[in-house]
Every structure is written in C-alpha cells, then in structure tokens.
Design an enzyme around this catalytic site. Structure first.
Site, PDB file in Angstrom:
ATOM      1  N   MET A 108       1.021  -1.464   0.104  1.00  0.00           N
ATOM      2  CA  MET A 108       0.289   0.235   0.211  1.00  0.00           C
ATOM      3  C   MET A 108       0.681   1.411   0.917  1.00  0.00           C
ATOM      4  O   MET A 108       2.214   1.248   0.159  1.00  0.00           O
ATOM      5  CB  MET A 108      -0.564   0.054   0.934  1.00  0.00           C
ATOM      6  N   ASN A 109       0.399   2.247  -1.510  1.00  0.00           N
ATOM      7  CA  ASN A 109       1.247   3.570  -0.567  1.00  0.00           C
ATOM      8  C   ASN A 109       0.091   4.528  -0.756  1.00  0.00           C
ATOM      9  O   ASN A 109      -0.585   4.534   0.477  1.00  0.00           O
ATOM     10  CB  ASN A 109       2.045   4.229  -1.095  1.00  0.00           C
ATOM     11  N   ASP A 110      -0.039   5.424  -0.812  1.00  0.00           N
ATOM     12  CA  ASP A 110      -1.173   7.032  -0.755  1.00  0.00           C
ATOM     13  C   ASP A 110      -2.340   6.794  -0.180  1.00  0.00           C
ATOM     14  O   ASP A 110      -2.571   5.845  -1.206  1.00  0.00           O
ATOM     15  CB  ASP A 110      -0.910   7.871  -1.839  1.00  0.00           C
ATOM     16  N   TRP A 142       6.058  -1.740  -4.406  1.00  0.00           N
ATOM     17  CA  TRP A 142       5.517  -1.565  -6.004  1.00  0.00           C
ATOM     18  C   TRP A 142       5.280  -1.863  -6.873  1.00  0.00           C
ATOM     19  O   TRP A 142       5.887  -2.572  -7.408  1.00  0.00           O
ATOM     20  CB  TRP A 142       5.894  -0.044  -6.319  1.00  0.00           C
ATOM     21  N   SER A 193      -2.896   8.237  -7.588  1.00  0.00           N
ATOM     22  CA  SER A 193      -3.719   8.741  -6.727  1.00  0.00           C
ATOM     23  C   SER A 193      -4.013   9.556  -7.132  1.00  0.00           C
ATOM     24  O   SER A 193      -4.046  10.200  -8.335  1.00  0.00           O
ATOM     25  CB  SER A 193      -2.601   9.333  -5.888  1.00  0.00           C
ATOM     26  N   ARG A 214      -0.046  14.429 -12.177  1.00  0.00           N
ATOM     27  CA  ARG A 214      -0.900  13.394 -11.259  1.00  0.00           C
ATOM     28  C   ARG A 214      -1.445  13.939 -10.146  1.00  0.00           C
ATOM     29  O   ARG A 214      -1.307  15.964  -9.464  1.00  0.00           O
ATOM     30  CB  ARG A 214      -0.171  12.692 -11.033  1.00  0.00           C
ATOM     31  N   GLU A 226       4.699  16.179  -5.353  1.00  0.00           N
ATOM     32  CA  GLU A 226       3.210  15.097  -5.917  1.00  0.00           C
ATOM     33  C   GLU A 226       1.808  15.272  -4.802  1.00  0.00           C
ATOM     34  O   GLU A 226       2.323  16.251  -3.473  1.00  0.00           O
ATOM     35  CB  GLU A 226       3.524  13.637  -5.431  1.00  0.00           C
ATOM     36  N   TRP A 228       9.804   6.845   0.935  1.00  0.00           N
ATOM     37  CA  TRP A 228      10.268   6.277  -0.666  1.00  0.00           C
ATOM     38  C   TRP A 228      11.214   5.558  -0.207  1.00  0.00           C
ATOM     39  O   TRP A 228      11.828   5.003  -1.188  1.00  0.00           O
ATOM     40  CB  TRP A 228       9.810   7.321  -1.766  1.00  0.00           C
TER      41      TRP A 228
HETATM   42  C1  FRU Z   1       3.141   9.027  -4.034  1.00  0.00           C
HETATM   43  C2  FRU Z   1       2.784   8.877  -6.058  1.00  0.00           C
HETATM   44  C3  FRU Z   1       2.168  10.047  -6.435  1.00  0.00           C
HETATM   45  C4  FRU Z   1       1.531   8.786  -7.190  1.00  0.00           C
HETATM   46  C5  FRU Z   1       1.476   7.831  -6.580  1.00  0.00           C
HETATM   47  C6  FRU Z   1       1.521   6.078  -7.066  1.00  0.00           C
HETATM   48  O1  FRU Z   1       3.734   8.138  -3.529  1.00  0.00           O
HETATM   49  O2  FRU Z   1       4.252   8.662  -6.283  1.00  0.00           O
HETATM   50  O3  FRU Z   1       2.078  11.471  -7.108  1.00  0.00           O
HETATM   51  O4  FRU Z   1       0.096   8.873  -7.642  1.00  0.00           O
HETATM   52  O5  FRU Z   1       2.384   7.960  -5.531  1.00  0.00           O
HETATM   53  O6  FRU Z   1       1.395   4.249  -6.728  1.00  0.00           O
END
Ligand code: FRU
Length: 523
Positions: A45-47, A71, A104, A170, A223, A319
């Site tokens: 999981m991320n954002d 990822w 995201s 994005r 971002e 990150w």
């Molecule tokens: C931020 C990011 C966003 C992107 C997403 C991809 O952590 O790099 O800019 O939309 O993660 O997983």
C-alpha cells in the site's frame, strides 16, 4: 517516486495473471502488525486516495498492489469505517486495466449531480484520479463514478477529462468551491515543482486557472497536493486562511519524502501565499511533520458542516525504504486520522494537528491514570505501575525545564538492548527522536537515524502527546504545533515506557502526566 515505463513484455506477462485480489484472512497478530493503525490485510500500500465521507461512512481508498508486496499494478484498494478507528476491508475499487494504472486522486460527493452520473436526490460519488499509461510516457486525469455507496465503480466513457500530454502530471484533489459555484482541481506537475489549478462545472470539462510554484522546498518532485480553508484556533469567529499542501519526493527535514505546506488565500482562481510577518521574504519551507514517515497526506472531503472538522491522514512510510520494511504479508500503514487547525504564532499562522478524538474510544476502561507535579524519579516509579498491554499507549506529559543544559525526555518501547528516545535538548531548542537502537533497523541503510524537530516553551512549559503502536510512534508537541511520525520495529517484548534524563532530577519537572492503555482496533 519516479516511474520507469514498464516494458511491453512485463505488461503482457501481467495480463496473463489471475485478475482477482485474494486476501487470505489475517489474524492481525503478525510481528509489527499495527494494532490501531490502518493496514491492508496483505500486499503493498502507499498513498491514501479518495478520502470522502458519505452516508455515515468514511471511505479510505489507497494505492494498492493486489498482486505483491512491492510497488506495482497500482489500483485503488478500499476500506470504510463509521468511526475512523475500526475499518472494514472492501474489494479493490479501481483495478489496473490494460496499460493503465490507477494512480492517486480524490473523491467527492456530487450533491447537485452536476456530472449527471446520479439522479435527483441520489448524488453519485465521483473519483478523480490519474491514469498512468504503461505503454507510453503519459499521465492524464480520469474520472469514475459510483451510485451504490462506493461499492462498485464505472469509469467514465469520455476519459481522459484532462490531458496536457505530460509524462508527469498527477494526483488531482477536487473540491466544490461555493463562492464561484464550481469544482476546483489542485493537481501536481511534479518535475516543474508546480501545482496547477483547474475549474469545472461538471467534473468532466476542466479549464486551467493558474499555477503555483516553484516555492518552498523544491529539491524533490511535487506530488499529492491538497487545498482547503482552515479555521484559526481561538481567532475571531470565522477567521480562516487557506492551506496548500504539497508533498515532496525528497528533501524533507528528516530526509527523503515529506509533506510541506503554504498558508495564504485562495480567491477562487489563484492561491496567494501570505507574507512572513516582519519580513518581505517568504521564509523557509513549512513542514507538516518532522519525522521520516509522513507522506502523501490528504484530507477528507464532504465532512458534514455540523461536524466541521478538517481531517486527514498520511502514508506512514518514506520512499527511501518503504519497499524494504520487514513486515509480511502486508507492507505499509497509514497514520492515525488527525484533525487540523491553524494557530497564530509570533512567526505567522502554523498548522496544528491532533489525533482525531474518535481514537479515545480505544482507551481501555479503568486503565487511564494521571499525575500532577512530580519529579522524573517519582514519575518513573508511577509509570512502573502502569500496564500497557502489547506496549500500546497514549501518553501526554507536560515538562517544566529548569535552567540546566542537560537533555531529558522519554524512552519508548524499551527492552533488552532496544530503546527509542525522544529527548529535548535545551541547548539547541530541538527535540531529537533517536531510532538507531529502536529494534530491527538493518533492512535499509537510511532507516536508522536521529531526527530533529523545533519546539518552543509556552510560559516556561511544553507538552507532548505520544501514540505508541507495535511499529510506530506519533508525537504531537504543544497540542500539535509540531508533529513527528516514526516507524520503529522493536521486539514484541520491548514494551516499556520511561522518563529519561541526562543529569539529575533538577533538570526538568513534570507538571502533569496522563497515560492510557489502548486496545486494538482490529478484532
Ligand atoms: C506518491 C505517488 C503519487 C502517485 C502514486 C503512485 O507517493 O508517487 O504521485 O500517484 O504515488 O503509486
């Protein structure tokens, strides 16, 4: 993060893979599994994405890889909660499709059905997100809608709704701007270190309004922006200012990725940053959190007016090492949901954040204690009698330092050869969080370290609230004026809490102390 284009072969191989996410149910008992922080049952999981409140439910979508613990295959995972504390997992909401990953973005309730996806009296939920194309260097903005409380989603047939032909463009965050009666999108142009603002009557057609940046911290790519008005604490009724959130891929105070913000005005078309009091310059970057593990933070949309809070949470990782943290079968947690305000300080308006009050429901009945006016030795004796099952704790302490130069503070998750310290250094006016001996740290060379945050005395005192979970510490200084979030990976048995002091009892007095043992939020 920077995204390599996926070679066509990899995409072809992936297309042959099973399309179902298969979460085997977890006991939530694994080593380092957070007990009251959100984690997916398994996988990466991320954002946080699409945070929206609708019909009694807080939605938490998130960047998710249904197929692995690193990822990739980015899709929107989904969870809902009625109290921001106990979460129910739902199936993947927006899966990766042929050559398009769902990056995201945000979600809104389209109350007036401007998009036409709903029906009178039946507003749709609309998600606005980035399509990351894996077959060419392009990111553009898509929308999808749901008419069943977010349970199923249909991508709009006219996608993309916004395309400027850029490889990096994005993370759209959308809100309804009442004074101009239209939708506003805040979206990152990462390599330019810019945020762009767009307007739309219906979420489908967008026109460019203005850009903000480069400004503040520009070392890393920009971002996940957000833009919202916030009330000033204790200010005149209705006194408010606008906050522009910009997450940066590197260059944060603790190193790596982090979250900066700007305070100013939004006139419906452009964001104007407030000048720093006493200076005609814009001042140094402002940081929402001084720890190493607070990223991609964005706020909830559509919190009812009668509640009136601005709530957000962040991805509790960095990150630099996120893909190497030693947890399985999941990777990454969110911070606790936090409530935001602005506070007027001698150097201007500053963001303050506190854990959402709903977290108090985790406090174990009969396991809360408080103490007033004590020496550090007395407070330690008193702490020795406290019990914190699994080391889970919510502690608030106020210190009154004497005019001595020794460092003092807290020792957290201590055990044999393990300790994480939070020390106030009166000489530098900084707090130092040291996780070099916090437990397992060797999975990445940049994980161990000492991280600093500024703090100030308020009438000779300062206070700190600390939330301790199995693999994280969240620190809120002086009612949230400074936050510091840190992952740690101690042994389960390293569960003690103490006051530590380099010097003697005269270095600092404890004016008040309150502790709560916490229960788990997962069954
Ligand atoms: C931020 C990011 C966003 C992107 C997403 C991809 O952590 O790099 O800019 O939309 O993660 O997983």
């Amino acid at each position: 993060m920077n995204f390599p284009m996926f070679p066509v072969l990899v995409v072809a191989l992936w297309m042959a893979m099973p399309r179902e996410a298969q979460p085997a149910s977890s006991s939530y008992n694994e080593a380092w599994r957070p007990r009251f922080h959100f984690t997916p049952e398994r996988n990466w999981m991320n954002d946080p994405n699409g945070l929206v409140f609708f019909e009694g439910e807080y939605h938490l979508f998130y960047q998710y890889n249904p197929f692995g613990d690193r990822w990739g295959h980015m899709s929107w995972g989904h969870s809902v909660s009625r109290d921001l504390v106990r979460w129910e997992h739902l199936p993947v909401a927006l899966p990766e499709t042929n050559a398009v990953m769902a990056f995201s973005g945000s979600a809104v309730v389209d109350h007036q059905n401007t998009s036409g996806f709903g029906a009178p009296g039946k507003p749709p939920l609309v998600a606005i997100y980035t399509a990351h194309h894996t077959d060419r260097p392009l990111q553009n903005q898509f929308i999808a809608f749901s008419t069943d409380r977010g349970r199923t989603w249909t991508p709009y047939a006219g996608n993309p709704v916004l395309d400027i032909g850029e490889a990096d463009f994005r993370d759209p965050k959308v809100f309804w701007h009442e004074p101009t009666g239209r939708w506003i999108m805040t979206v990152a142009w990462p390599k330019e270190r810019k945020v762009r603002f767009y307007a739309s009557p219906n979420l489908k057609e967008w026109s460019h309004l203005s850009d903000f940046g480069p400004a503040g911290s520009v070392q890393g790519i920009w971002e996940c922006p957000d833009l919202f008005p916030l009330r000033v604490e204790g200010g005149e009724r209705n006194e408010q200012a606008w906050v522009l959130i910009v997450n940066v891929g590197s260059g944060a105070p603790a190193g790596g990725s982090g979250c900066q913000y700007f305070v100013g005005r939004f006139d419906g078309s452009r964001f104007l940053r407030s000048p720093t009091p006493g200076s005609n310059r814009s001042g140094p970057p402002l940081w929402a959190d001084f720890g190493r593990d607070f990223y991609a933070a964005v706020s909830w949309s559509d919190i009812p007016q009668r509640d009136g809070r601005r709530l957000w949470l962040g991805w509790m990782s960095n990150w630099e090492y996120a893909q190497d943290v030693p947890t399985a079968p999941w990777r990454s947690a969110m911070t606790v949901p936090r409530e935001l305000h602005l506070r007027s300080t001698p150097v201007g308006l500053r963001l303050v954040q506190q854990p959402a009050r709903e977290l108090e429901s985790l406090r174990i009945r009969g396991a809360s204690r408080s103490l007033r006016r004590a020496t550090v030795t007395e407070a330690n004796e008193w702490l020795d009698e406290a019990r914190f099952p699994e080391g889970l704790a919510d502690l608030t302490v106020a210190f009154q330092p004497a005019r001595a130069a020794a460092r003092y503070g807290l020792a957290i998750r201590t055990g044999t050869n393990e300790v994480t310290t939070l020390l106030a250094d009166p000489e530098t006016g900084h707090l130092q969080l040291d996780r070099r001996r916090s437990g397992t740290t060797d999975f990445h060379e940049s994980f161990p370290g000492v991280f600093q945050a500024p703090f100030r005395l308020d009438r000779g005192r300062w206070s700190v609230r600390v939330l301790v979970d199995t693999s994280s510490i969240e620190i809120f200084v002086n009612g949230g004026e400074v936050a510091l979030t840190s992952l740690i990976f101690p042994k389960a048995g390293s569960s003690d809490l103490h006051f530590g002091i380099l010097g003697n009892d005269h270095v600092a007095k404890i004016t008040s102390l309150e502790t709560h043992a916490l229960s788990r939020s997962w069954p």
